[in-house]
Scaffold this motif. Structure first.
Motif, mmCIF file in Angstrom:
data_model
loop_
_atom_site.group_PDB
_atom_site.id
_atom_site.type_symbol
_atom_site.label_atom_id
_atom_site.label_comp_id
_atom_site.label_asym_id
_atom_site.label_seq_id
_atom_site.Cartn_x
_atom_site.Cartn_y
_atom_site.Cartn_z
ATOM 1 N N CYS A 1 0.851 -1.187 0.000
ATOM 2 C CA CYS A 1 0.000 0.000 0.000
ATOM 3 C C CYS A 1 0.890 1.242 0.000
ATOM 4 O O CYS A 1 1.594 1.511 0.978
ATOM 5 N N GLU A 2 0.852 1.985 -1.079
ATOM 6 C CA GLU A 2 1.757 3.117 -1.274
ATOM 7 C C GLU A 2 1.107 4.446 -0.908
ATOM 8 O O GLU A 2 -0.006 4.744 -1.314
ATOM 9 N N ASN A 3 1.817 5.253 -0.106
ATOM 10 C CA ASN A 3 1.430 6.622 0.217
ATOM 11 C C ASN A 3 -0.001 6.750 0.739
ATOM 12 O O ASN A 3 -0.812 7.507 0.196
ATOM 13 N N PRO A 4 -0.361 6.025 1.806
ATOM 14 C CA PRO A 4 -1.727 6.155 2.354
ATOM 15 C C PRO A 4 -1.971 7.534 2.933
ATOM 16 O O PRO A 4 -1.099 8.105 3.597
ATOM 17 N N LYS A 5 -3.156 8.071 2.683
ATOM 18 C CA LYS A 5 -3.527 9.404 3.163
ATOM 19 C C LYS A 5 -4.760 9.308 4.067
ATOM 20 O O LYS A 5 -5.641 8.472 3.836
ATOM 21 N N PRO A 6 -4.855 10.183 5.080
ATOM 22 C CA PRO A 6 -5.997 10.136 6.007
ATOM 23 C C PRO A 6 -7.329 10.221 5.267
ATOM 24 O O PRO A 6 -7.491 11.007 4.340
ATOM 25 N N SER A 7 -8.274 9.389 5.705
ATOM 26 C CA SER A 7 -9.587 9.331 5.055
ATOM 27 C C SER A 7 -10.641 9.039 6.111
ATOM 28 O O SER A 7 -10.391 8.288 7.051
ATOM 29 N N GLN A 8 -11.816 9.623 5.929
ATOM 30 C CA GLN A 8 -12.871 9.435 6.929
ATOM 31 C C GLN A 8 -14.240 9.367 6.270
ATOM 32 O O GLN A 8 -14.561 10.157 5.382
ATOM 33 N N THR A 9 -15.037 8.408 6.717
ATOM 34 C CA THR A 9 -16.407 8.212 6.217
ATOM 35 C C THR A 9 -17.340 7.979 7.395
ATOM 36 O O THR A 9 -17.018 7.224 8.312
ATOM 37 N N GLU A 10 -18.503 8.625 7.368
ATOM 38 C CA GLU A 10 -19.547 8.366 8.365
ATOM 39 C C GLU A 10 -20.573 7.404 7.759
ATOM 40 O O GLU A 10 -20.991 7.573 6.616
ATOM 41 N N LEU A 11 -20.972 6.414 8.534
ATOM 42 C CA LEU A 11 -21.924 5.395 8.075
ATOM 43 C C LEU A 11 -23.113 5.339 9.011
ATOM 44 O O LEU A 11 -22.943 5.302 10.235
ATOM 45 N N LYS A 12 -24.314 5.321 8.436
ATOM 46 C CA LYS A 12 -25.550 5.177 9.220
ATOM 47 C C LYS A 12 -26.390 4.067 8.608
ATOM 48 O O LYS A 12 -26.672 4.080 7.402
ATOM 49 N N VAL A 13 -26.809 3.122 9.438
ATOM 50 C CA VAL A 13 -27.655 2.016 8.977
ATOM 51 C C VAL A 13 -29.082 2.510 8.796
ATOM 52 O O VAL A 13 -29.650 3.156 9.688
ATOM 53 N N LEU A 14 -29.677 2.183 7.643
ATOM 54 C CA LEU A 14 -31.068 2.539 7.371
ATOM 55 C C LEU A 14 -31.989 1.325 7.483
ATOM 56 O O LEU A 14 -33.019 1.380 8.153
ATOM 57 N N PRO B 1 -18.875 10.769 2.890
ATOM 58 C CA PRO B 1 -17.417 10.879 2.838
ATOM 59 C C PRO B 1 -16.974 12.266 3.294
ATOM 60 O O PRO B 1 -17.462 13.275 2.797
ATOM 61 N N LEU B 2 -16.069 12.308 4.250
ATOM 62 C CA LEU B 2 -15.553 13.591 4.737
ATOM 63 C C LEU B 2 -14.223 13.940 4.078
ATOM 64 O O LEU B 2 -13.688 15.020 4.294
ATOM 65 N N THR B 3 -13.695 13.013 3.309
ATOM 66 C CA THR B 3 -12.549 13.257 2.439
ATOM 67 C C THR B 3 -12.918 12.720 1.063
ATOM 68 O O THR B 3 -13.955 12.067 0.912
ATOM 69 N N GLY B 4 -12.077 12.972 0.086
ATOM 70 C CA GLY B 4 -12.421 12.584 -1.283
ATOM 71 C C GLY B 4 -11.384 11.695 -1.928
ATOM 72 O O GLY B 4 -10.929 11.979 -3.035
ATOM 73 N N ARG B 5 -10.996 10.610 -1.270
ATOM 74 C CA ARG B 5 -10.005 9.699 -1.838
ATOM 75 C C ARG B 5 -10.604 8.822 -2.936
ATOM 76 O O ARG B 5 -11.807 8.523 -2.917
ATOM 77 N N THR B 6 -9.769 8.391 -3.827
ATOM 78 C CA THR B 6 -10.203 7.479 -4.889
ATOM 79 C C THR B 6 -10.777 6.199 -4.278
ATOM 80 O O THR B 6 -10.169 5.586 -3.402
ATOM 81 N N HIS B 7 -11.981 5.820 -4.729
ATOM 82 C CA HIS B 7 -12.662 4.594 -4.282
ATOM 83 C C HIS B 7 -12.875 4.561 -2.771
ATOM 84 O O HIS B 7 -13.011 3.487 -2.178
#
Length: 329
Positions: free
Chosen positions: A170-183, A200-206
């Motif tokens: 895994c090359e050059n990992p960058k901080p990423s954050q997602t909030e999840l809520k069950v419906l 998504p609180l960040t915009g990383r690829t995939h």
């Protein structure tokens, strides 16, 4: 005439037209499971500065490959030939990206100034995006914060994939954050699945695909991150449901109707409702407005968690890409 092609310009006041909303929903129900076509472009919002479309689930936004004729870019050129800007490579300025397999709200700027205004909202993290997804298995926690740094997978045969920090190659990992809520809990084609709202609180690829896979609940139909195993559904079940761009003079707030409903896809069978979609979205938007109203010197929790030098470099690279394209004007 396609119901998504009204005989009048679709400015923001028309989004509240009840008759039009009914027609739009009927059209989506009839076409959502059909393959994309050049003529099948659903416009959710149209003004002098922006167009927001409901991107189909099996179409690229743009392509430099001569043989790839069917893209959102081509759909826009066909529908709006007078709006094509010959001074840009693609003819239109896309404000953000959606994967080939992801459907939903996609914003297009119609001028250099409009693109710049949208870019500033994205750069300052003022844009709110909410996605709907069906995940494999039963997600036990009703609310989750997914914090996994994401990097590029450089392993042989996987260079088209992303990965989380700690994964081999895994090359050059960058901080990423997602909030999840069950419906909702239910089944898809007889197998247990969970319908969720993702922010998504960040915009990383995939990012959403990688984060959901990392907690053991990959998105239904995600062929790539199931390593080719999840190939029976007709599409990947990820949809950009809500897009809010708080532009100073023309705030945009658009919803791309939910395609994951049992009367649209009968293989999806809801069994237990945990939270209404409307309630979850309202809570999300209230939180975002609170964040926006904070004084400039008050650092938000989100900024503390995800701010990093890499984020600034990524924003600068995005800006340079936009400016390079604008210089052709």
């Amino acid at each position: 005439m396609n119901c998504c092609s009204p005989p009048y310009p679709l400015h923001s006041p028309c989004r509240n037209d009840t008759t039009y909303d009914v027609l739009l929903l009927q059209d989506i129900e009839m076409t959502d499971m059909e393959p994309a076509s050049l003529e099948n472009l659903c416009v959710l919002y149209h003004s002098a500065n922006y167009i927001v479309v409901n991107k189909h689930w099996d179409i690229r936004i743009d392509s430099k490959m001569w043989y790839e004729k069917q893209t959102v870019q081509s759909q826009l050129k066909l529908r709006f030939p007078d709006l094509v800007d010959p001074g840009t490579y693609y003819g239109f300025r896309f404000c953000h990206q959606l994967d080939f397999s992801t459907s939903g709200a996609l914003c297009v700027a119609l001028s250099k100034a409009a693109a710049g205004n949208a870019y500033r909202c994205f750069k300052d993290r003022l844009v709110t995006k909410a996605y709907l997804a069906l995940l494999r298995g039963t997600v036990e926690k009703e609310t989750m914060t997914l914090n996994f740094a994401i990097g590029k997978n450089i392993a042989e045969g996987k260079t088209h994939m992303m990965c989380i920090d700690g994964t081999e190659d895994c090359e050059n990992p960058k901080p990423s954050q997602t909030e999840l809520k069950v419906l909702e809990y239910g089944t898809y084609d007889g197998e247990p699945v969970t319908k969720v709202l993702l922010q998504p609180l960040t915009g990383r690829t995939h990012q959403l695909r990688v984060h959901c896979s990392a907690v053991g609940h990959p998105i239904v139909g995600d062929y790539t991150y199931s390593l080719g195993k999840d190939n029976s559904p007709y599409r990947m079940m990820l949809h950009a449901y809500n897009l809010r761009i708080p532009l100073p003079k023309e705030p945009i707030h658009v919803t791309a109707p939910d395609p994951f409903l049992p009367h649209i896809d009968t293989k999806w069978v809801p069994e237990r409702l945990m939270k209404t979609l409307e309630g979850a979205l309202e809570h999300l938007l209230d939180w975002c407005k609170e964040e926006e109203s904070k004084p400039p010197d008050e650092t938000s929790l989100v900024d503390e968690k995800i701010s990093s030098p890499e984020e600034t470099e990524e924003q600068r690279a995005q800006c340079q890409q936009w400016l390079s394209e604008w210089s052709l004007d």
